[in-house]
Design an enzyme around this catalytic site. Structure first.
Site, PDB file in Angstrom:
ATOM      1  N   CYS B 192       0.825  -1.191  -0.014  1.00 22.44           N
ATOM      2  CA  CYS B 192      -0.090  -0.096  -0.132  1.00 22.44           C
ATOM      3  C   CYS B 192       0.995   1.415  -0.043  1.00 22.44           C
ATOM      4  O   CYS B 192       0.637   2.261  -0.633  1.00 22.44           O
ATOM      5  CB  CYS B 192      -0.984  -0.033   1.276  1.00 22.44           C
ATOM      6  SG  CYS B 192      -1.944  -1.591   1.471  1.00 22.44           S
ATOM      7  N   HIS B 196       1.130   4.920  -1.828  1.00 21.57           N
ATOM      8  CA  HIS B 196       0.626   5.705  -1.192  1.00 21.57           C
ATOM      9  C   HIS B 196       1.179   6.573  -0.363  1.00 21.57           C
ATOM     10  O   HIS B 196       0.931   7.432   0.380  1.00 21.57           O
ATOM     11  CB  HIS B 196      -0.643   5.393  -0.783  1.00 21.57           C
ATOM     12  CG  HIS B 196      -1.885   4.964  -1.654  1.00 21.57           C
ATOM     13  ND1 HIS B 196      -2.516   5.879  -2.572  1.00 21.57           N
ATOM     14  CD2 HIS B 196      -2.071   3.624  -2.244  1.00 21.57           C
ATOM     15  CE1 HIS B 196      -3.191   5.193  -3.415  1.00 21.57           C
ATOM     16  NE2 HIS B 196      -3.031   3.695  -3.185  1.00 21.57           N
ATOM     17  N   ARG B 235     -12.208   0.042  -2.177  1.00 24.12           N
ATOM     18  CA  ARG B 235     -11.073   0.504  -2.597  1.00 24.12           C
ATOM     19  C   ARG B 235      -9.637  -0.321  -2.439  1.00 24.12           C
ATOM     20  O   ARG B 235      -8.720  -0.733  -3.203  1.00 24.12           O
ATOM     21  CB  ARG B 235     -10.660   1.793  -2.041  1.00 24.12           C
ATOM     22  CG  ARG B 235      -9.256   2.518  -2.629  1.00 24.12           C
ATOM     23  CD  ARG B 235      -9.655   3.021  -4.250  1.00 24.12           C
ATOM     24  NE  ARG B 235      -9.122   2.036  -4.834  1.00 24.12           N
ATOM     25  CZ  ARG B 235      -8.440   2.048  -6.023  1.00 24.12           C
ATOM     26  NH1 ARG B 235      -8.251   3.296  -6.548  1.00 24.12           N
ATOM     27  NH2 ARG B 235      -7.820   1.076  -6.597  1.00 24.12           N
ATOM     28  N   CYS B 239      -7.270  -2.075  -5.044  1.00 27.73           N
ATOM     29  CA  CYS B 239      -5.972  -1.989  -4.919  1.00 27.73           C
ATOM     30  C   CYS B 239      -5.134  -3.459  -5.061  1.00 27.73           C
ATOM     31  O   CYS B 239      -4.147  -3.657  -5.810  1.00 27.73           O
ATOM     32  CB  CYS B 239      -5.335  -1.286  -3.837  1.00 27.73           C
ATOM     33  SG  CYS B 239      -5.546   0.481  -3.847  1.00 27.73           S
TER      34      CYS B 239
END
Lengths: 112, 278, 101
Positions: B192, B196, B235, B239
């Site tokens: 992640c 991000h 979401r 992802c």
């Protein structure tokens, strides 16, 4: 296992290095710009890329950037092995692309 | 293997190591927010809830235009109706929550000491339904996203406050979420954090990657790509698939813990949901 | 005992790899070898979507009697599962390097 991978890498290199045909380059272009294959333009800008990303360096004058084809192969095959912090997927190690496909991408990128 | 256990035992027995190994959400928060503030000095902390719009002028201009008639308005109105409707037993959602469920979204996900698990607002809504003899709603989109849109809207502007209590199970959940967030997974080998944190604000193709800081504040949201509303867990699933990893179940411990960690990293930022994204 | 088994498997691999020699039995064996690896990957919470897809393709091909495809896809599924297991193992240590400090 590792030596097998190295043997595989070395085994493929000279063959592909001999001469890149038009077909190889076109195959490389297709791989580089197809989401389900190399998807290179998701992160790298290069001439002919559509809506390219900027996470990785721009691929321009690639022959000067990475003159050694073996190193270029290693970068695509398993960049995390060279640089653990990289975001570049290990295309060869994780069997995302075949050695032939990686060589096609190299042939294509060397035209950029 | 035996040696590893021995090493682990030694670590656990060393008081100094024990102290440094205990999850420390407060100092994590400082480091996490500090990282972004230092890297993007022009963006004030509260503005991180705007996600990609802090990084692209053209997208920001489009967004301003879109927000004149927010694409989530229909979901919001529908969610309010659903939230206020009486259950067949005469009760309603309000009875399941403190303050009648109004202005509480900023406190979720929440650790439930009774079950020892993290409860997201969506899971709390489903618990309420089950307690009143109704079936669970899908946690990703549809009526659940609408109800969450309404509940979140009543918290708009309130400060996110997901404080991890000093409870071993709460800290373990937080730590599991943290490990999930930073672990690379999928054939493409991304965490992640790869997108991000490390690549925050950069372009993946035409899309700006939203920084993890503030990212939860606008959920649920209307995403133009989806053409409808979606929750945070939707979401997560998207992802995971993108990096070629098989997603977890929407109510899995993995996603609960991930939401817990991720939301807690936005403590102090204002709720800005429901939101709209490209 | 174990090394001998490993050597035997290693010797058997190139033969199995040639799809031309695939039989109903060899395809079934490859699928049976892949499945436990997928279970381990799933238990480590790191199953890859192409792994699942490859096994599905293998099973579909097996049902259709296309044992060469079944065998090749099963071998790919096992390889990908093993790679994802390796990734999950490494990440148990490496994830901390991604935490901003």
């Amino acid at each position: 296992m590792k030596s097998l991978a190295i043997a595989l890498v070395l085994g493929f290199l000279p063959v592909a290095a001999l001469a890149a045909t038009k077909a190889d380059i076109e195959a490389g272009r297709k791989i580089a710009t197809t989401t389900s294959l190399g998807n290179c333009d998701a992160c790298h800008m290069f001439a002919g890329a559509d809506e390219a990303g900027n996470i990785g360096p721009e691929l321009k004058d690639v022959k000067t950037m990475i003159p050694d084809r073996k190193i270029f192969y290693a970068i695509i095959y398993d960049e995390p092995a060279r640089n653990p912090r990289t975001l570049m997927p290990p295309f060869g190690r994780n069997a995302i692309l075949t050695p032939k496909q990686i060589n096609d991408v190299i042939d294509f990128m060397y035209t950029k | 293997m035996k040696f590893a256990y021995l090493a682990l035992a030694l670590l656990v027995m060393t008081p100094g190591a024990l102290a440094s190994n205990k999850p420390d959400p407060a100092s994590d928060l400082k480091a996490f927010q500090g990282y972004f503030l230092k890297r993007f000095p022009k963006i004030p902390l509260a503005a991180y809830v705007n996600g990609p719009y802090d990084f692209s002028k053209s997208e920001r201009a489009q967004w301003k235009q879109i927000m004149e008639f927010p694409p989530y308005q229909f979901a919001l109105d529908h969610g309010r109706k659903l939230f206020e409707a009486k259950f067949p037993n005469g009760k309603s959602y309000a009875a399941c929550f403190p303050h009648g469920g109004i202005g509480i979204a900023q406190n979720y996900p929440m650790f439930d000491p009774k079950t020892g698990r993290v409860v997201t607002l969506g899971i709390a809504v489903n618990r309420c339904r089950v307690a009143n003899g109704l079936g669970k709603l899908k946690l990703t989109t549809g009526p659940m996203a609408d109800i969450l849109a309404y509940m979140t809207d009543t918290s708009r502007g309130k400060t996110i406050d997901v404080t991890v209590p000093d409870n071993p199970k709460a800290l373990a959940a937080y730590q599991a979420g943290k490990q999930y967030f930073y672990s690379r997974r999928g054939q493409l080998n991304f965490s992640c954090a790869s997108c991000h944190v490390q690549a925050a604000g950069m372009h993946l193709r035409g899309n700006v990657l939203a920084p993890a800081l503030g990212i939860t504040a606008s959920f649920p949201l209307y995403r133009s790509k989806w053409g409808n509303m979606g929750t945070l867990v939707r979401r997560f699933i998207g992802c995971n698939k993108k990096v070629r990893s098989v997603p977890d179940k929407p109510d899995s411990a993995a996603y609960r813990d991930l939401a817990y960690f991720l939301t807690s990293m936005s403590d102090g930022l204002p709720i800005a949901g429901p939101g709209a994204r490209p | 005992m174990k090394p001998i088994v490993a050597i035997l498997i290693a010797l058997a691999l190139p033969a199995a790899a040639s799809a031309a020699g695939a039989t109903k039995a060899s395809a079934a064996r490859e699928i049976a070898l892949a499945k436990p690896k997928l279970r381990v990957a799933a238990s480590m919470n790191d199953q890859w979507t192409p792994t699942v897809a490859a096994l599905k393709q293998a099973e579909t091909a097996e049902r259709k009697g296309d044992f060469a495809t079944a065998q090749a896809k099963a071998m790919r599924a096992r390889k990908l599962a093993e790679l994802s297991i390796a990734q999950a193992m490494q990440q148990k240590k490496l994830w901390v390097n991604e935490v901003p400090r």
